[in-house]
Design an enzyme around this catalytic site. Structure first.
Site, PDB file in Angstrom:
ATOM      1  N   TYR A 100       0.900  -1.213  -0.031  1.00  0.00           N
ATOM      2  CA  TYR A 100      -0.140   0.032  -0.074  1.00  0.00           C
ATOM      3  C   TYR A 100       0.943   1.368   0.087  1.00  0.00           C
ATOM      4  O   TYR A 100       1.823   1.531   0.875  1.00  0.00           O
ATOM      5  CB  TYR A 100      -0.912   0.011   1.284  1.00  0.00           C
ATOM      6  CG  TYR A 100      -1.970   1.104   1.237  1.00  0.00           C
ATOM      7  CD1 TYR A 100      -2.998   1.204   0.532  1.00  0.00           C
ATOM      8  CD2 TYR A 100      -1.519   2.389   2.254  1.00  0.00           C
ATOM      9  CE1 TYR A 100      -3.947   2.267   0.612  1.00  0.00           C
ATOM     10  CE2 TYR A 100      -2.405   3.227   2.108  1.00  0.00           C
ATOM     11  CZ  TYR A 100      -3.605   3.245   1.674  1.00  0.00           C
ATOM     12  OH  TYR A 100      -4.500   4.419   1.622  1.00  0.00           O
ATOM     13  N   ASN A 115       7.463  -2.352   2.420  1.00  0.00           N
ATOM     14  CA  ASN A 115       6.626  -1.429   2.628  1.00  0.00           C
ATOM     15  C   ASN A 115       6.201  -1.561   4.055  1.00  0.00           C
ATOM     16  O   ASN A 115       5.128  -1.510   4.229  1.00  0.00           O
ATOM     17  CB  ASN A 115       5.659  -1.125   1.604  1.00  0.00           C
ATOM     18  CG  ASN A 115       4.804  -0.045   1.992  1.00  0.00           C
ATOM     19  OD1 ASN A 115       4.937   0.969   2.022  1.00  0.00           O
ATOM     20  ND2 ASN A 115       3.480  -0.245   2.174  1.00  0.00           N
ATOM     21  N   SER A 166       3.439  -3.509   4.222  1.00  0.00           N
ATOM     22  CA  SER A 166       3.513  -4.946   3.910  1.00  0.00           C
ATOM     23  C   SER A 166       4.944  -5.095   3.087  1.00  0.00           C
ATOM     24  O   SER A 166       5.553  -4.281   2.726  1.00  0.00           O
ATOM     25  CB  SER A 166       2.470  -5.578   3.184  1.00  0.00           C
ATOM     26  OG  SER A 166       1.212  -5.252   3.734  1.00  0.00           O
ATOM     27  N   SER A 201      -0.031  -6.321   8.590  1.00  0.00           N
ATOM     28  CA  SER A 201       0.963  -6.554   7.392  1.00  0.00           C
ATOM     29  C   SER A 201       0.568  -7.481   6.498  1.00  0.00           C
ATOM     30  O   SER A 201       0.257  -8.541   6.875  1.00  0.00           O
ATOM     31  CB  SER A 201       2.472  -6.897   8.069  1.00  0.00           C
ATOM     32  OG  SER A 201       3.486  -6.488   7.017  1.00  0.00           O
ATOM     33  N   GLY A 202       1.023  -7.476   5.223  1.00  0.00           N
ATOM     34  CA  GLY A 202       0.887  -8.482   4.281  1.00  0.00           C
ATOM     35  C   GLY A 202       2.389  -9.023   4.007  1.00  0.00           C
ATOM     36  O   GLY A 202       2.856  -8.362   3.096  1.00  0.00           O
TER      37      GLY A 202
END
Length: 356
Positions: free
Chosen positions: A121, A189, A224, A262-263
């Site tokens: 993002y 990120n 993420s 978080s991804g």
């Protein structure tokens, strides 16, 4: 500028000639970077695992799943990666996925495709709702992809990304082993400032907001990261899964924890076998014995750690949406902290530990 240019040497294994995922034979990388006006700070990065557009064995891992990496169900089911991989911002996954499908059709790659497209993002620096990434940007990244040095920092999909409260983005690194090369590319990120560690040094705590300002929303750094791992070691899909798991240890070395928001998604692929698409008859494949795989695990951990640090070192301070400023990890301040902890290697190559 990269970590090693500052005298920061991470791990024990030697990097490949480029210290990049493109050290893996046949792998190429391309970027399209969109910096327009005061509010557009985004883009797309592509990784082509196989030079001729073919398929290879692959596996994946999810450290925390608040993110997207399309096409993984087929990777898990078949053990194969059958398309290029792309990384962009959260709201542009669909258009990039469709662009890869169109590109596959245009090159005569068949009628059925499930592209692998990941996201992080970038809405603090970028007008993400404007969905500025278009199909032609993905095509341009594919067309410009090459096997040479990889541009890092705030480029491509990493243009508007923030890592550990500093400007983040794309980073890459590699390691050589007796069984093949392991290369890693990240779109970083993720992470919180106070947790950032470089070679075990608590850089984030020592370079707090009093020394380098935090972003307006420091919590945005919770997520993420996308990690792509490639190797020419002859691995089967379940072994690629095992490599992907170890990337999480490289994330952890720098202070990433897979927070709730978080991804943290990993794709690992091996080009060590030639997998002919649509072959009707049984084919012979090679497999690295499990007893010999530990060195590859170490390589993934080290390369992931260094790729994240390279993303931070390469990134420049950026002003974006609404005048938001995200500062880079200042090189002089970073070197000062590392030197104070005895972890900076001098020009003569002296040991970076206090014990030597």
């Amino acid at each position: 500028m990269r970590a090693r240019d500052l005298g920061i040497v991470l791990g024990d294994l030697e990097p490949g000639p480029l210290n990049a995922i493109t050290d893996v034979p046949g792998v190429s990388v391309g970027h399209t970077t969109l910096v327009e006006g005061d509010h557009v700070r985004t883009g797309v990065t592509v990784v082509l695992p196989v030079a001729d557009g073919g398929q290879c064995f692959a596996g994946s891992h999810q450290l925390n799943g608040n993110g997207e990496l399309t096409g993984l169900e087929w990777v898990r089911e078949s053990g194969l990666l059958t398309t290029p991989v792309a990384i962009t911002n959260t709201f542009s996954v669909g258009v990039v996925r469709d662009a890869i499908v169109a590109s596959q059709h245009a090159t005569g790659r068949g009628r059925w495709h499930l592209p692998v497209v990941g996201e992080t993002y970038d809405g603090l620096l970028n007008d993400i709702e404007g969905m500025h990434v278009r199909a032609e940007h993905a095509w341009a990244a594919l067309e410009s992809s090459s096997g040479g040095p990889v541009v890092e920092g705030g480029v491509g999909g990493g243009t508007g990304m923030i890592c550990h409260g500093f400007k983040g983005g794309i980073g890459t690194a590699s390691r050589q082993t007796e069984h093949g090369v392991v290369g890693v590319l990240v779109q970083a990120n993720h992470g919180r400032r106070g947790r950032l560690a470089v070679d075990g040094v608590p850089v984030g705590r020592e370079l707090g907001a009093n020394r380098i300002p935090l972003p307006p929303r420091p919590d945005v750094g919770d997520g993420s990261i996308i990690v792509l791992v490639g190797t020419d070691a002859p691995l089967l899909p379940h072994q690629c899964d095992r490599l992907a798991v170890r990337a999480g240890l490289g994330i952890a070395r720098t202070g990433g924890a897979g927070e709730n928001s978080s991804g943290d998604l990993v794709l690992a692929f091996s080009v060590g076998n030639h997998i002919e698409e649509g072959a009707p008859d049984p084919v012979s494949i090679r497999m690295l014995p499990n007893e010999a795989i530990d060195t590859l695990f170490y390589a993934v951990i080290e390369a992931t750690e260094e790729a994240i640090v390279n993303a931070l070192v390469a990134a420049e301070t950026m002003t974006g949406r609404g005048g938001t400023v995200v500062h880079r990890l200042d090189h002089e301040l970073l070197a000062e902290v590392m030197r104070r902890h005895g972890r900076l290697r001098d020009q003569a190559g002296a040991s970076r530990t206090n014990d030597s």
